[in-house]
Design a protein around this motif. Structure first.
Motif, PDB file in Angstrom:
ATOM      1  N   UNK A 126       0.871  -1.164   0.000  1.00 11.03           N
ATOM      2  CA  UNK A 126       0.000   0.000   0.000  1.00 11.03           C
ATOM      3  C   UNK A 126       0.909   1.215   0.000  1.00 11.03           C
ATOM      4  N   UNK A 127       0.560   2.221  -0.811  1.00  4.04           N
ATOM      5  CA  UNK A 127       1.337   3.458  -0.839  1.00  4.04           C
ATOM      6  C   UNK A 127       0.399   4.642  -0.666  1.00  4.04           C
ATOM      7  N   UNK A 128       0.941   5.689  -0.067  1.00  6.31           N
ATOM      8  CA  UNK A 128       0.269   6.976   0.055  1.00  6.31           C
ATOM      9  C   UNK A 128       1.174   7.979  -0.632  1.00  6.31           C
ATOM     10  N   UNK A 129       0.680   8.634  -1.673  1.00  6.05           N
ATOM     11  CA  UNK A 129       1.500   9.595  -2.416  1.00  6.05           C
ATOM     12  C   UNK A 129       0.879  10.973  -2.297  1.00  6.05           C
ATOM     13  N   UNK A 130       1.708  11.949  -1.992  1.00  4.66           N
ATOM     14  CA  UNK A 130       1.184  13.296  -1.850  1.00  4.66           C
ATOM     15  C   UNK A 130       2.289  14.304  -1.656  1.00  4.66           C
ATOM     16  N   UNK A 131       1.892  15.446  -1.090  1.00  3.87           N
ATOM     17  CA  UNK A 131       2.818  16.530  -0.807  1.00  3.87           C
ATOM     18  C   UNK A 131       2.538  17.018   0.602  1.00  3.87           C
ATOM     19  N   UNK A 132       3.594  17.184   1.392  1.00  3.39           N
ATOM     20  CA  UNK A 132       3.464  17.668   2.759  1.00  3.39           C
ATOM     21  C   UNK A 132       4.449  18.806   2.961  1.00  3.39           C
ATOM     22  N   UNK A 133       3.925  19.973   3.300  1.00  2.00           N
ATOM     23  CA  UNK A 133       4.752  21.158   3.535  1.00  2.00           C
ATOM     24  C   UNK A 133       5.715  21.402   2.379  1.00  2.00           C
ATOM     25  N   UNK A 134       5.181  21.273   1.148  1.00  2.00           N
ATOM     26  CA  UNK A 134       5.949  21.563  -0.052  1.00  2.00           C
ATOM     27  C   UNK A 134       6.865  20.455  -0.529  1.00  2.00           C
ATOM     28  N   UNK A 135       6.866  19.306   0.164  1.00  2.76           N
ATOM     29  CA  UNK A 135       7.738  18.190  -0.231  1.00  2.76           C
ATOM     30  C   UNK A 135       6.899  17.019  -0.712  1.00  2.76           C
ATOM     31  N   UNK A 136       7.228  16.490  -1.894  1.00  2.00           N
ATOM     32  CA  UNK A 136       6.571  15.287  -2.405  1.00  2.00           C
ATOM     33  C   UNK A 136       7.033  14.091  -1.573  1.00  2.00           C
ATOM     34  N   UNK A 137       6.135  13.154  -1.364  1.00  2.00           N
ATOM     35  CA  UNK A 137       6.499  11.956  -0.615  1.00  2.00           C
ATOM     36  C   UNK A 137       5.710  10.758  -1.114  1.00  2.00           C
ATOM     37  N   UNK A 138       6.210   9.586  -0.778  1.00  2.00           N
ATOM     38  CA  UNK A 138       5.471   8.350  -0.966  1.00  2.00           C
ATOM     39  C   UNK A 138       5.733   7.464   0.254  1.00  2.00           C
ATOM     40  N   UNK A 139       4.731   7.401   1.124  1.00  2.00           N
ATOM     41  CA  UNK A 139       4.780   6.485   2.259  1.00  2.00           C
ATOM     42  C   UNK A 139       4.417   5.106   1.744  1.00  2.00           C
ATOM     43  N   UNK A 140       4.827   4.086   2.500  1.00  2.00           N
ATOM     44  CA  UNK A 140       4.542   2.730   2.034  1.00  2.00           C
ATOM     45  C   UNK A 140       4.297   1.795   3.211  1.00  2.00           C
ATOM     46  N   UNK A 141       3.661   0.694   2.886  1.00  2.00           N
ATOM     47  CA  UNK A 141       3.379  -0.314   3.892  1.00  2.00           C
ATOM     48  C   UNK A 141       2.893  -1.590   3.239  1.00  2.00           C
ATOM     49  N   UNK A 142       2.315  -2.448   4.080  1.00  2.00           N
ATOM     50  CA  UNK A 142       1.823  -3.753   3.632  1.00  2.00           C
ATOM     51  C   UNK A 142       0.503  -4.042   4.345  1.00  2.00           C
ATOM     52  N   UNK A 143      -0.427  -4.660   3.625  1.00  2.00           N
ATOM     53  CA  UNK A 143      -1.712  -5.042   4.197  1.00  2.00           C
ATOM     54  C   UNK A 143      -1.509  -6.293   5.059  1.00  2.00           C
ATOM     55  N   UNK A 144      -1.853  -6.188   6.356  1.00  2.00           N
ATOM     56  CA  UNK A 144      -1.698  -7.300   7.289  1.00  2.00           C
ATOM     57  C   UNK A 144      -3.018  -8.013   7.578  1.00  2.00           C
ATOM     58  N   UNK A 145      -4.117  -7.269   7.576  1.00  2.00           N
ATOM     59  CA  UNK A 145      -5.448  -7.849   7.806  1.00  2.00           C
ATOM     60  C   UNK A 145      -6.466  -7.021   7.050  1.00  2.00           C
ATOM     61  N   UNK A 146      -7.410  -7.693   6.411  1.00  2.00           N
ATOM     62  CA  UNK A 146      -8.464  -7.023   5.655  1.00  2.00           C
ATOM     63  C   UNK A 146      -9.731  -7.844   5.869  1.00  2.00           C
ATOM     64  N   UNK A 147     -10.487  -7.472   6.893  1.00  2.00           N
ATOM     65  CA  UNK A 147     -11.729  -8.156   7.245  1.00  2.00           C
ATOM     66  C   UNK A 147     -12.867  -7.157   7.069  1.00  2.00           C
TER      67      UNK A 147
END
Length: 144
Positions: free
Chosen positions: A50-71
């Protein structure tokens, strides 16, 4: 105390059934509205990225993770790492985020937690941020 002791928590009551809350929480079209402007990309399958892409305080970013549970309508658990933290991308610098839904046909109680905060101050800061996200979720769901 260790970072495992510093858990950020946020809660909200939403006047809607869990199915409606879940749909809003996992709808990619709603992600920028809920996730502070970030676009969320995932297929929601266990083990998927899973990724979150955006801009925070003028800086582009891409946070990332993994799905552990989806119920559906009950539990969403995933890891999260942000390069904006300034920490190296190592497992010990990742958080686990969990959204737990409970309630009845009219009301859903959502509890959100984030573990592995380095201090009580950091946990309180994260709790405030997640409270904002849950309040936005409440507004979105109750308005639709």
């Amino acid at each position: 105390m260790t970072s495992e002791d510093h858990v950020a928590t946020a809660e909200v009551e939403i006047a809607a059934p869990a199915e409606k809350v879940w749909a809003a929480l996992t709808d990619p079209a709603r992600s920028p509205e809920l996730w502070f402007g970030a676009e969320v990309h995932t297929d929601w399958a266990l083990g998927s990225p899973i990724t979150w892409s955006g801009e925070w305080e003028g800086r582009r970013y891409q946070d990332r993770g993994e799905i552990l549970a989806f119920e559906p309508d009950r539990l969403l658990r995933l890891t999260h790492f942000s390069p904006l933290s300034g920490e190296p991308d190592l497992p010990e610098n990742h958080h686990t985020l969990a959204f737990t839904l409970s309630g009845d046909d009219a009301t859903t109680h959502v509890v959100m937690t984030q573990d592995n905060n380095p201090s009580e101050e950091a946990a309180l800061h994260s709790s405030g941020m997640w409270s904002q996200l849950l309040q936005t979720l409440k507004q979105v769901v109750e308005a639709s």
